[in-house]
Design an enzyme around this catalytic site. Structure first.
Site, PDB file in Angstrom:
ATOM      1  N   TYR A 167     -27.131  -1.781  -2.311  1.00 10.21           N
ATOM      2  CA  TYR A 167     -28.075  -3.074  -1.838  1.00 10.21           C
ATOM      3  C   TYR A 167     -28.015  -4.084  -3.091  1.00 10.21           C
ATOM      4  CZ  TYR A 167     -32.542  -5.579  -1.025  1.00 10.21           C
ATOM      5  OH  TYR A 167     -33.312  -6.706  -0.767  1.00 10.21           O
ATOM      6  N   SER A 225     -31.756 -11.528  -3.399  1.00 13.20           N
ATOM      7  CA  SER A 225     -33.121 -10.811  -3.972  1.00 13.20           C
ATOM      8  C   SER A 225     -33.110 -10.849  -5.443  1.00 13.20           C
ATOM      9  CB  SER A 225     -32.942  -9.362  -3.796  1.00 13.20           C
ATOM     10  OG  SER A 225     -33.768  -8.528  -4.582  1.00 13.20           O
TER      11      SER A 225
HETATM   12  P1  NAD Z   1     -38.288  -5.753   6.653  1.00 11.37           P
HETATM   13  O1  NAD Z   1     -37.806  -4.344   6.809  1.00 11.37           O
HETATM   14  O2  NAD Z   1     -39.640  -5.671   6.886  1.00 11.37           O
HETATM   15  O3  NAD Z   1     -37.632  -6.748   7.770  1.00 11.37           O
HETATM   16  C1  NAD Z   1     -36.373  -6.531   8.089  1.00 11.37           C
HETATM   17  C2  NAD Z   1     -35.960  -6.938   9.451  1.00 11.37           C
HETATM   18  O4  NAD Z   1     -34.500  -6.923   9.717  1.00 11.37           O
HETATM   19  C3  NAD Z   1     -36.544  -5.727  10.472  1.00 11.37           C
HETATM   20  O5  NAD Z   1     -37.149  -6.266  11.431  1.00 11.37           O
HETATM   21  C4  NAD Z   1     -35.316  -4.993  10.708  1.00 11.37           C
HETATM   22  O6  NAD Z   1     -35.398  -4.575  11.961  1.00 11.37           O
HETATM   23  C5  NAD Z   1     -34.380  -6.283  10.933  1.00 11.37           C
HETATM   24  N1  NAD Z   1     -32.798  -5.600  10.739  1.00 11.37           N
HETATM   25  C6  NAD Z   1     -32.291  -4.682  10.182  1.00 11.37           C
HETATM   26  N2  NAD Z   1     -31.100  -4.466  10.397  1.00 11.37           N
HETATM   27  C7  NAD Z   1     -30.708  -5.379  11.237  1.00 11.37           C
HETATM   28  C8  NAD Z   1     -29.507  -5.943  11.793  1.00 11.37           C
HETATM   29  N3  NAD Z   1     -28.312  -5.026  11.792  1.00 11.37           N
HETATM   30  N4  NAD Z   1     -29.514  -6.876  12.682  1.00 11.37           N
HETATM   31  C9  NAD Z   1     -30.723  -7.631  12.876  1.00 11.37           C
HETATM   32  N5  NAD Z   1     -31.833  -7.384  12.531  1.00 11.37           N
HETATM   33  C10 NAD Z   1     -31.737  -6.305  11.419  1.00 11.37           C
HETATM   34  O7  NAD Z   1     -38.037  -6.346   5.230  1.00 11.37           O
HETATM   35  P2  NAD Z   1     -38.233  -7.638   4.666  1.00 11.37           P
HETATM   36  O8  NAD Z   1     -38.844  -7.188   3.320  1.00 11.37           O
HETATM   37  O9  NAD Z   1     -38.772  -8.784   5.160  1.00 11.37           O
HETATM   38  O10 NAD Z   1     -36.868  -8.206   4.022  1.00 11.37           O
HETATM   39  C11 NAD Z   1     -36.212  -9.233   4.575  1.00 11.37           C
HETATM   40  C12 NAD Z   1     -35.215  -9.550   3.583  1.00 11.37           C
HETATM   41  O11 NAD Z   1     -35.425  -9.980   2.421  1.00 11.37           O
HETATM   42  C13 NAD Z   1     -33.870  -8.759   3.576  1.00 11.37           C
HETATM   43  O12 NAD Z   1     -32.608  -9.294   3.543  1.00 11.37           O
HETATM   44  C14 NAD Z   1     -34.423  -7.994   2.172  1.00 11.37           C
HETATM   45  O13 NAD Z   1     -33.203  -7.429   1.462  1.00 11.37           O
HETATM   46  C15 NAD Z   1     -34.911  -9.187   1.444  1.00 11.37           C
HETATM   47  N6  NAD Z   1     -35.670  -8.750   0.477  1.00 11.37           N
HETATM   48  C16 NAD Z   1     -36.680  -8.147   0.422  1.00 11.37           C
HETATM   49  C17 NAD Z   1     -37.521  -7.585  -0.632  1.00 11.37           C
HETATM   50  C18 NAD Z   1     -38.726  -6.980  -0.768  1.00 11.37           C
HETATM   51  O14 NAD Z   1     -39.196  -6.495  -1.841  1.00 11.37           O
HETATM   52  N7  NAD Z   1     -39.206  -6.786   0.436  1.00 11.37           N
HETATM   53  C19 NAD Z   1     -37.274  -8.222  -1.890  1.00 11.37           C
HETATM   54  C20 NAD Z   1     -36.207  -9.036  -2.068  1.00 11.37           C
HETATM   55  C21 NAD Z   1     -35.244  -9.382  -1.158  1.00 11.37           C
END
Ligand code: NAD
Length: 257
Positions: A157, A143
């Site tokens: 985080y 991130s």
């Molecule tokens: P999201 O919450 O839409 O999707 C995350 C998915 O991971 C969900 O389907 C959830 O059920 C699954 N998950 C959670 N814990 C789990 C586990 N223990 N085992 C297997 N699956 C699990 O989130 P997103 O925004 O698509 O995020 C995806 C990645 O991107 C993450 O690593 C997040 O930290 C990173 N990220 C997101 C953002 C943002 O602004 N959304 C920014 C930077 C980084």
């Protein structure tokens, strides 16, 4: 098609970045292994890919659990014969994540177990499979918060994503001569459930957008296209990078009004 004859395992494929990437990779010819703990939403992703004519399976796995990670990799090889792309993408942002004083130990431990140990376990079982396939591409979702500090605290985080970056760098160096590339994807703030649940008022959303030169949240689809580049052979000389896809947030000192 950019991923023909490749098999890609994507964690967190039930939602957000993972789902959009699964859809895109399948459209680009990959066999896709969708991994998540949310089985209902994971099956929805599978259905969407099947409706589109893609090749896909769903595997339930909690990425903080070693046996689950071993099983998801095994399922990929059993179903499609090999694994070429490992997208360690699942992660959490806990609503009670705060500063050092106010973040409880259980929140810290859970965040580290999923966001850091989950990536390590994915690699622990995924790398031998990539070796068996003659090489491959690993993408770890970090991130932008791993690169800049924020006054809105989410200490566990942020720390977890810093660990993902350093883990990525070292893995890239260790496995560079095995034809295994390892890169980190650093999304900016996205309009996905994960962040919108955290920035749960309009005021909090606007507070974050002040820092984004483009003045908007990113879309999961925009991360999927970046992941596609890192997954495909087009990025064959790219390893150990922090690939920022962040609307300019990490480049900004002052943003336009
Ligand atoms: P999201 O919450 O839409 O999707 C995350 C998915 O991971 C969900 O389907 C959830 O059920 C699954 N998950 C959670 N814990 C789990 C586990 N223990 N085992 C297997 N699956 C699990 O989130 P997103 O925004 O698509 O995020 C995806 C990645 O991107 C993450 O690593 C997040 O930290 C990173 N990220 C997101 C953002 C943002 O602004 N959304 C920014 C930077 C980084």
């Amino acid at each position: 098609m950019r991923l023909e004859n490749k098999t890609a395992l994507i964690t967190g494929a039930a939602s957000g970045i993972g789902r959009e990437t699964a859809l895109l990779f399948a459209r680009e010819g990959a066999n896709v292994v969708c991994v998540d703990i949310n089985d209902a939403a994971g099956q929805e992703t599978v259905q969407m890919i099947q409706d589109d004519g893609g090749q896909v399976i769903y595997v339930h796995a909690d990425i903080s659990n070693a046996a689950d990670c071993q099983n998801m990799v095994q399922a990929a090889e059993d179903s499609f014969g090999q694994l070429n792309i490992l997208f360690n993408n699942a992660g959490i942002m806990h609503s009670a994540d705060d500063d050092a004083i106010n973040t409880e130990e259980d929140v810290w431990d859970l965040t580290m177990a999923i966001n850091v140990k989950g990536v390590y376990l994915g690699c622990k079982y995924g790398i031998p499979a990539l070796r068996r396939a003659g090489g491959g591409s690993i993408i770890n979702t970090a991130s932008f918060v791993a690169l800049v500090g924020a006054a809105t605290p989410q200490l566990a985080y942020t720390s977890s994503k810093g660990a993902v970056l350093s883990m990525t760098r070292e893995l890239a160096v260790i496995h560079a001569r095995e034809n295994i590339r390892v890169n980190a994807l650093c999304p900016g703030p996205l309009r996905t459930e994960l962040l919108m649940k955290f920035l749960n008022t309009e005021a909090k959303k606007q507070r974050r957008l002040v820092h984004v030169p483009m003045g908007r949240f990113g879309e999961a689809k925009e991360m999927a296209y970046a992941a596609l580049y890192l997954a495909s052979d087009e990025s064959s000389y790219v390893t150990g990078t922090e690939f920022m896809v962040d609307g300019g947030i990490t480049a900004a000192y002052v943003t336009p009004e």
